[in-house]
Design an enzyme around this catalytic site. Sequence first.
Site, PDB file in Angstrom:
ATOM      1  N   GLU A 113       0.837  -1.196   0.000  1.00 11.68           N
ATOM      2  CA  GLU A 113       0.000   0.000   0.000  1.00 11.68           C
ATOM      3  C   GLU A 113       0.877   1.254   0.000  1.00 11.68           C
ATOM      4  OE1 GLU A 113      -3.884   1.737   2.441  1.00 11.68           O
ATOM      5  OE2 GLU A 113      -2.453   0.463   3.501  1.00 11.68           O
ATOM      6  N   LYS A 170      -9.955   1.791  -2.509  1.00 11.11           N
ATOM      7  CA  LYS A 170     -10.198   1.380  -1.126  1.00 11.11           C
ATOM      8  C   LYS A 170     -11.590   1.814  -0.676  1.00 11.11           C
ATOM      9  CE  LYS A 170      -7.712   1.575   3.324  1.00 11.11           C
ATOM     10  NZ  LYS A 170      -6.487   2.144   3.933  1.00 11.11           N
ATOM     11  N   CYS A 193      -5.992  -2.933   2.609  1.00 10.06           N
ATOM     12  CA  CYS A 193      -5.758  -2.701   4.035  1.00 10.06           C
ATOM     13  C   CYS A 193      -7.020  -2.763   4.913  1.00 10.06           C
ATOM     14  CB  CYS A 193      -5.019  -1.391   4.229  1.00 10.06           C
ATOM     15  SG  CYS A 193      -4.143  -1.290   5.815  1.00 10.06           S
TER      16      CYS A 193
END
Length: 267
Positions: A44, A114, A155
């Site tokens: 990331e 995301k 994440c």
Amino acid sequence: MNTKIKLGLCQMAVTDNKNDNLEKALSVLEECCKRGADIAILPEMFNCPYDTKRFPIYAESMENSKTLSVISESAKYNNMYIVAGTIPESSNDCIYNSSVMFDRQGNIIAKHRKVHLFDVNITDGIAFRESDVLTAGAEVTVAETEFGRIGLAVCFDMRFTWLYSEMTEAGAKIIITPASFNMTTGPVHWELLVRARALDNQVFHAAVSSARNTSADYVSYGNSMVCDPWGNVVSRADEKEGILIADIDLNLVNSVRSQIPVNQIID
């Protein structure tokens, strides 16, 4: 369809110099190729410090991205699939935390923005608010590859089981999660979550972190790992910079699903 795949997890150190980060990414990707990886994965924010103040400065559009152009050329040169970790992507006055996957010819085959932004305030721990700068994505992302379908997440998405379930229902047998857990949540939740998302969806799960830099404002936990559909850790890094190579066989997905029919998506 070839069911045996070699994954290359690039736990690279990230600096505040974009060009240095890109040079490092090219180096570790080439090393993955030399070691026979079919799919290489960057962490990331691999081109940018994980810092909300930096995201607008480092942001690039899909149409004019030096970072993605460099990674596309690497995928083509190395004849290798690449998941370009994430970068801050600018689009229509918004900035997204976006992961892009390239095929062996350097073509973009998937982009995941995301969905769940990292907004936390942990007592005696970390406080962080991605939403101060970033906009959330809204799509479930699955890429078509020669190995079948591969899901992408980022994440904090890992904490939301519905997203992984929907990727699984869409046919993913591998889910890839570029990530950067911190030193508060990493030691207690990282392995648990990586294994849980593999186990409850009966998929291979590859979670790739940046290396730990204790002098950075945000300190990553590291410990990139691959877990199998049984919930076992196949391979795991420590906190230091390095490349983790993991051999997986997708036949295990169908085997586990036939033995414990929770996810009856068997082909």
